[in-house]
Design an enzyme around this catalytic site. Structure first.
Site, short mmCIF file in Angstrom:
data_model
loop_
_atom_site.label_atom_id
_atom_site.label_comp_id
_atom_site.label_asym_id
_atom_site.label_seq_id
_atom_site.Cartn_x
_atom_site.Cartn_y
_atom_site.Cartn_z
N GLU A 101 56.39 -38.56 -6.79
CA GLU A 101 55.20 -38.24 -7.69
C GLU A 101 55.77 -37.65 -9.12
OE1 GLU A 101 55.81 -34.06 -5.40
OE2 GLU A 101 56.25 -36.46 -5.13
N ASN B 220 48.49 -37.09 0.51
CA ASN B 220 48.78 -38.13 1.56
C ASN B 220 48.53 -37.51 2.75
OD1 ASN B 220 49.90 -40.18 -0.19
ND2 ASN B 220 51.96 -39.39 -0.19
#
Length: 167
Positions: free
Chosen positions: A135, A100
């Site tokens: 995640e 990210n």
């Protein structure tokens, strides 16, 4: 044209016969039946779509955490009732934050969606893959003892590692 009898209008020819009225009923009933069936089908589809949205993580297509909690209760009840093992895996994607940070959230979303697809394709159809949060994924493995869980963990790890190497 209406018949006149002594200044009165004869309306009888304008009134439908009972036979004509009865003949009009079946198409009317059929049309109403189709309309009702359409409305019912539409409501059922809308309800199914609402259930799916309420239980599915939109990004990954996996069960969401709320649905997972319900499924865990059902799987524990099944395992208890049948005296069969229930394997539970927690999987966390290593270094996901750096994806990210380096490549942006769209790339992170793609990684999550791909990882979820790999998890679902690698486990058995009877197993449950859910996005636990961020995640993290939780996988419920019905009828899987510790040895079976170890095999599945290695299969999942290998499939995920191979996917990263391909990109």
């Amino acid at each position: 044209s209406p018949n006149f009898h002594g200044g009165a209008v004869d309306l009888i020819p304008l009134q439908p016969s009972l036979d004509a009225a009865l003949a009009a009923l079946p198409p009317l009933i059929l049309a109403q039946s189709f309309g009702l069936a359409f409305v019912t089908m539409h409501r059922e589809r809308a309800a199914a779509a609402a259930r799916m949205q309420a239980t599915t993580d939109l990004l990954t297509g996996c069960l969401n955490r709320r649905a997972l909690e319900e499924r865990v209760r059902a799987e524990i009840a099944y395992a208890t009732r049948t005296a069969r093992p229930l394997g539970v895996l927690m999987a966390d994607l290593d270094h996901f934050k750096s994806v990210n940070d380096t490549h942006g959230h769209a790339a992170g979303d793609a990684v999550l969606a791909n990882a979820a697809r790999i998890l679902r394709e690698t486990v058995r159809p009877s197993d449950v893959v859910a996005r636990y949060g961020g995640e993290e994924f939780c996988i419920l493995l019905r009828d899987a003892d510790i040895d079976a869980v170890r095999i599945i963990v290695e299969r999942l790890r290998g499939a995920l590692a191979a996917a990263v190497l391909e990109q």
